[in-house]
Scaffold this motif. Sequence first.
Motif: not given
Length: 426
Positions: A256-282
């Motif tokens: 779920m965290e990786l899916g949300r990070a991918r959606e945010e990156l595809e929608q051009g959201a703030d990369p820092r928010q995606a990085a947070i989700r990737v860190a949580a997934a990690h």
Amino acid sequence: MNVFRRLMTEPVRARTWRETGYLLLGPLVAAACVVVVLAAFYAAIASITVIGLAALAAVVSSARGIGAIERLRARRILGLTIAMPPARARTRAGLTGWVRDALADRTSWLCLLYAVTSVPFGIAQAYVVSLWWALSLLMAAYPAWYLIPPLRDGHHFDAIQLTSSWRWHPDQWPHPLLVSVIGIAGVLAAPWLVHGFTSLDRWRLRILTLGSHHDDQVRTLQRRRDNAVEQAGAHLRRIERDLHDGAQVRMVALAMELGRAREELEQGADPRQAAIRVAAAHDEAKQALVELRELARGIYPAVLTDTGLTGAIPVLTARCPIPVSADITLDSRPPAAVEATAYFCVGELLANLCKHSAATAGWVRIGRSATRLRVQVGDNGVGGAAPNPTGGLAGLTDRVDSIGGTIAISSPVNGPTLITVELPCG
């Protein structure tokens, strides 16, 4: 010298006269056996009818009574303990089922076989033993009662022609002394005749144990098989539950965290928010790895495979919050199944020690003989450990029993507690 002393004292030993009494009771048992054997014979002739089959089944079942009498007689007189056979299992309902079960009962037929052999053996042994003792004692005492005139005059022996040139008169001196010597030899030989007959009876009595021993083995193997199957099922259910409640939840959160990070990156959201989700997934991935390692350790720990009990047990004791010493003396590694059982026994007992004992110290001792592996776990806690149907000790008992081992629990109130597990490893 010891042989001579035993030869001289054997006729007056308690064992000799106990066995003599046992043999002299043989005709009484033979009389009961005659009744059973004749009833079985006539019932077998009539077994072409349904009533005859039922009568034969009843007679065969009654043969167990002969076995019970003989077990009691052997235990009380000979000191020979023979295990009681298990009760006849009822596998079929109704009168027809009872007849079939009775006729298929191995122990009853063995008891009937014993009854058949007891008729000639019991009578012949009692006759030979009583006659041997009586004649030997009378001949040994012949000089004494020969000196009594009424006995001597009333029991005059004619001369015996041994050769053409020599005649022997038993009632003339010194011939009575020779009769006495022969009688004494008979008295000295009588105990060995008695021992020989009772050894034969012991062999026949062991026939009674064959059926019960066979049935006990079958029941034990069935119980162990059922326990092993139940343990395997419970183990699989525990693994499924651990995967479902642990690693699977982690993997779902990771996806779920990786899916949300991918959606945010595809929608051009703030990369820092995606990085947070990737860190949580990690973090979720690392936690899942930890739980998978713990699960794998519970299935079969790698340290046990690599180092055996010598290396794996100290790892278990080091994890305990209570100081636990380990003393392991093994010259070689036991079989894998025994080694795994010993490891999990120690793990379960140490877990119980930490949870329930209120101890300040514990110890683990493991040693091996030629055929047994002994595992002892003890503590100085409050004691009172006892198995209950849903507790860990009951499961531990089933695990140990499944490979033919034994477990002994010594845990009086106020302690200390000592639990000993012995496993076959010949």
